[in-house]
Design a protein around this motif. Structure first.
Motif, PDB file in Angstrom:
ATOM      1  N   LEU A 101       0.971  -1.137   0.041  1.00  0.00           N
ATOM      2  CA  LEU A 101       0.157  -0.312  -0.091  1.00  0.00           C
ATOM      3  C   LEU A 101       0.620   1.877  -0.347  1.00  0.00           C
ATOM      4  N   LEU A 102       0.813   2.397  -0.690  1.00  0.00           N
ATOM      5  CA  LEU A 102       0.996   3.124  -0.942  1.00  0.00           C
ATOM      6  C   LEU A 102       0.095   4.834  -0.780  1.00  0.00           C
ATOM      7  N   GLU A 103       0.499   5.726   0.536  1.00  0.00           N
ATOM      8  CA  GLU A 103       0.300   6.590   0.054  1.00  0.00           C
ATOM      9  C   GLU A 103       0.287   8.017  -0.515  1.00  0.00           C
ATOM     10  N   LYS A 104      -0.442   8.393  -0.819  1.00  0.00           N
ATOM     11  CA  LYS A 104      -0.898   9.365  -2.464  1.00  0.00           C
ATOM     12  C   LYS A 104      -0.401  10.230  -1.489  1.00  0.00           C
ATOM     13  N   PRO A 105       0.150  11.490  -1.845  1.00  0.00           N
ATOM     14  CA  PRO A 105       0.929  11.316  -3.552  1.00  0.00           C
ATOM     15  C   PRO A 105       2.428  10.065  -3.719  1.00  0.00           C
ATOM     16  N   ILE A 106       2.864  10.236  -4.411  1.00  0.00           N
ATOM     17  CA  ILE A 106       3.910   9.153  -4.715  1.00  0.00           C
ATOM     18  C   ILE A 106       4.728   9.489  -5.251  1.00  0.00           C
ATOM     19  N   GLU A 107       5.986  10.306  -4.944  1.00  0.00           N
ATOM     20  CA  GLU A 107       7.351  10.012  -5.414  1.00  0.00           C
ATOM     21  C   GLU A 107       7.358   8.908  -6.629  1.00  0.00           C
ATOM     22  N   LYS A 108       7.615   9.338  -8.313  1.00  0.00           N
ATOM     23  CA  LYS A 108       7.949   8.232  -8.978  1.00  0.00           C
ATOM     24  C   LYS A 108       8.848   7.712  -8.609  1.00  0.00           C
ATOM     25  N   ALA A 109       9.988   7.584  -8.066  1.00  0.00           N
ATOM     26  CA  ALA A 109      10.808   6.989  -7.530  1.00  0.00           C
ATOM     27  C   ALA A 109      10.447   6.319  -7.069  1.00  0.00           C
ATOM     28  N   ASP A 110       9.146   5.891  -5.891  1.00  0.00           N
ATOM     29  CA  ASP A 110       9.312   4.861  -5.218  1.00  0.00           C
ATOM     30  C   ASP A 110       7.857   4.111  -5.174  1.00  0.00           C
ATOM     31  N   LEU A 111       7.460   5.055  -6.635  1.00  0.00           N
ATOM     32  CA  LEU A 111       6.902   3.960  -7.085  1.00  0.00           C
ATOM     33  C   LEU A 111       6.796   2.942  -8.226  1.00  0.00           C
ATOM     34  N   GLN A 112       7.886   3.646  -8.540  1.00  0.00           N
ATOM     35  CA  GLN A 112       8.671   2.198 -10.020  1.00  0.00           C
ATOM     36  C   GLN A 112       9.447   1.605  -8.934  1.00  0.00           C
ATOM     37  N   ALA A 113      10.764   1.413  -7.775  1.00  0.00           N
ATOM     38  CA  ALA A 113      10.638   0.558  -7.379  1.00  0.00           C
ATOM     39  C   ALA A 113       9.962  -0.260  -6.826  1.00  0.00           C
ATOM     40  N   THR A 114       9.220   0.606  -6.141  1.00  0.00           N
ATOM     41  CA  THR A 114       7.739  -0.851  -5.743  1.00  0.00           C
ATOM     42  C   THR A 114       7.630  -1.404  -6.728  1.00  0.00           C
ATOM     43  N   ILE A 115       6.897  -1.129  -7.770  1.00  0.00           N
ATOM     44  CA  ILE A 115       6.702  -2.145  -8.819  1.00  0.00           C
ATOM     45  C   ILE A 115       8.286  -3.007  -9.378  1.00  0.00           C
ATOM     46  N   ARG A 116       9.534  -1.792  -9.326  1.00  0.00           N
ATOM     47  CA  ARG A 116      10.279  -3.701  -9.273  1.00  0.00           C
ATOM     48  C   ARG A 116      10.468  -4.632  -8.808  1.00  0.00           C
TER      49      ARG A 116
END
Length: 126
Positions: A101-116
């Motif tokens: 679970l991620l709380e918005k707003p989300i940094e692009k780098a955090d989202l990319q790292a989470t997906i990876r």
């Protein structure tokens, strides 16, 4: 059809989904987006190769949690996004199979790292 992992994204804000899809496509993933539960259900019926579902739960009714259970039953990893993640929401999401679970707003780098990280977890455990 591509060999890239398929990610479904569900959310009410079409522009945000488009930005998310662009970000994920830049990461080498195939992406399908839906702005309603009905559209999401149709996509899920059509595709059996979904790797991850990114669910922006803001604006959806309790029906969203039924979809999480369905995704979990199909062994599809889930990332839940929300403006505020209360302990109650966290418990609901995790009990229905959400891995992250991620709380918005989300940094692009955090989202990319989470997906990876989710992709790596999937590769190691399937």
């Amino acid at each position: 059809m591509s060999d890239a992992a398929l990610i479904f994204a569900l959310g009410k804000q079409e522009r945000n989904l488009e930005l998310l899809a662009d970000l994920l496509k830049d990461g080498g993933y195939d992406v399908e987006i839906a702005t309603s539960i009905t559209e999401f259900d149709r996509l899920l019926e059509r595709r059996d190769d979904v790797t991850i579902a990114v669910l922006d739960v803001d604006g959806f009714t309790e029906d969203i949690w039924k979809r999480c259970k369905q995704l979990n039953d199909r062994d599809i990893s889930m990332l839940v996004l929300a403006a505020q993640i209360s302990p109650h929401m966290r418990q609901k999401a995790i009990s229905r199979g959400a891995q992250t679970l991620l709380e918005k707003p989300i940094e692009k780098a955090d989202l990319q790292a989470t997906i990876r990280g989710l992709m790596e977890y999937i590769r190691m455990n399937r």
